[in-house]
Design a protein around this motif. Structure first.
Motif, PDB file in Angstrom:
ATOM      1  N   ASN A  68     -11.869   1.923   3.613  1.00  0.00           N
ATOM      2  CA  ASN A  68     -11.479   0.660   4.245  1.00  0.00           C
ATOM      3  C   ASN A  68     -10.243   0.017   3.644  1.00  0.00           C
ATOM      4  OD1 ASN A  68     -13.509   0.546   6.257  1.00  0.00           O
ATOM      5  ND2 ASN A  68     -14.975   0.116   4.630  1.00  0.00           N
ATOM      6  N   ASN A  69      -9.569   0.705   2.749  1.00  0.00           N
ATOM      7  CA  ASN A  69      -8.321   0.213   2.185  1.00  0.00           C
ATOM      8  C   ASN A  69      -7.321   0.008   3.328  1.00  0.00           C
ATOM      9  OD1 ASN A  69      -5.602   0.354   1.107  1.00  0.00           O
ATOM     10  ND2 ASN A  69      -6.491   1.112  -0.802  1.00  0.00           N
ATOM     11  N   GLU A  70      -6.652  -1.121   3.354  1.00  0.00           N
ATOM     12  CA  GLU A  70      -5.732  -1.428   4.460  1.00  0.00           C
ATOM     13  C   GLU A  70      -4.569  -0.441   4.579  1.00  0.00           C
ATOM     14  OE1 GLU A  70      -2.796  -4.795   2.511  1.00  0.00           O
ATOM     15  OE2 GLU A  70      -4.581  -5.454   3.599  1.00  0.00           O
ATOM     16  N   GLU A  71      -4.304   0.292   3.524  1.00  0.00           N
ATOM     17  CA  GLU A  71      -3.271   1.322   3.610  1.00  0.00           C
ATOM     18  C   GLU A  71      -3.717   2.459   4.538  1.00  0.00           C
ATOM     19  OE1 GLU A  71      -0.579   4.311   0.824  1.00  0.00           O
ATOM     20  OE2 GLU A  71      -2.197   3.177  -0.117  1.00  0.00           O
ATOM     21  N   PHE A  72      -5.024   2.654   4.656  1.00  0.00           N
ATOM     22  CA  PHE A  72      -5.560   3.795   5.393  1.00  0.00           C
ATOM     23  C   PHE A  72      -6.151   3.465   6.757  1.00  0.00           C
ATOM     24  CE2 PHE A  72      -6.053   4.964   0.843  1.00  0.00           C
ATOM     25  CZ  PHE A  72      -5.031   5.896   0.825  1.00  0.00           C
ATOM     26  N   SER A  73      -6.580   2.222   6.956  1.00  0.00           N
ATOM     27  CA  SER A  73      -7.199   1.883   8.232  1.00  0.00           C
ATOM     28  C   SER A  73      -6.958   0.415   8.581  1.00  0.00           C
ATOM     29  CB  SER A  73      -8.697   2.172   8.181  1.00  0.00           C
ATOM     30  OG  SER A  73      -9.323   1.378   7.193  1.00  0.00           O
TER      31      SER A  73
END
Length: 171
Positions: A68-73
């Motif tokens: 759920n890291n904003e870099e990934f999703s």
């Protein structure tokens, strides 16, 4: 540290794997094999896991925590979780690490090669794992992306990746 994108040679941007010649597929395969170890090393470094001490349970938890890291999703306007380009790269690298884990787990039986048939197969001309008795091959990259979606929908837990590497039933 931003996650490195998974960018194949430009030649492969404008064509689908179904349209590649066998020569193109082998060229892609050679490129893939030349970058997979470095990508795997960066992936494990990103997750703070030592390569020689790979514990599948720890890996599964770290993947899940990173999901759920904003870099990934991100959530689109409709509230649906989507992968970013870095998220697709992370999913691709997950499949590389898990594939190499499988090769080590089933030493001498499983190996990388190119899917050469059937032409109608979604993985046609792509790198995959071979050597199974009950299946022609296993290609984890698409499955890895699919696993992220399944997790987002709350239908699975972090053990989904552990089950991907338990392939005893295919021998």
């Amino acid at each position: 540290m931003s996650y490195p994108l998974f960018i194949p040679p430009e030649k492969f941007f404008s064509t689908k794997n179904f349209d590649w010649s066998l020569k193109d597929a082998k060229e892609y395969f050679n490129w893939f094999m030349s970058v997979k170890d470095e990508r795997s090393a960066r992936y494990l470094e990103y997750l703070s896991i030592e390569r020689g001490a790979l514990n599948i349970e720890v890996l599964c938890e770290r993947i899940y925590e990173t999901l759920n890291n904003e870099e990934f999703s991100f959530k689109d306007d409709g509230g649906v979780l989507r992968l970013t380009n870095a998220g697709y790269a992370f999913a691709a690298d997950t499949s590389i690490v898990l594939s190499d884990y499988i090769i080590n787990k089933y030493k001498g039986e499983v190996y990388w090669d190119v899917v050469k048939k059937p032409k109608s197969d979604i993985s046609y001309h792509l790198p995959a794992l071979f050597g199974f008795k009950k299946l022609p091959y296993v290609e984890l990259m698409r499955a890895s992306v699919s696993n992220y979606v399944t997790l987002w929908r709350g239908k699975e837990n972090s053990n989904i990746w552990k089950r991907m590497v338990d392939l005893d039933h295919l021998f």
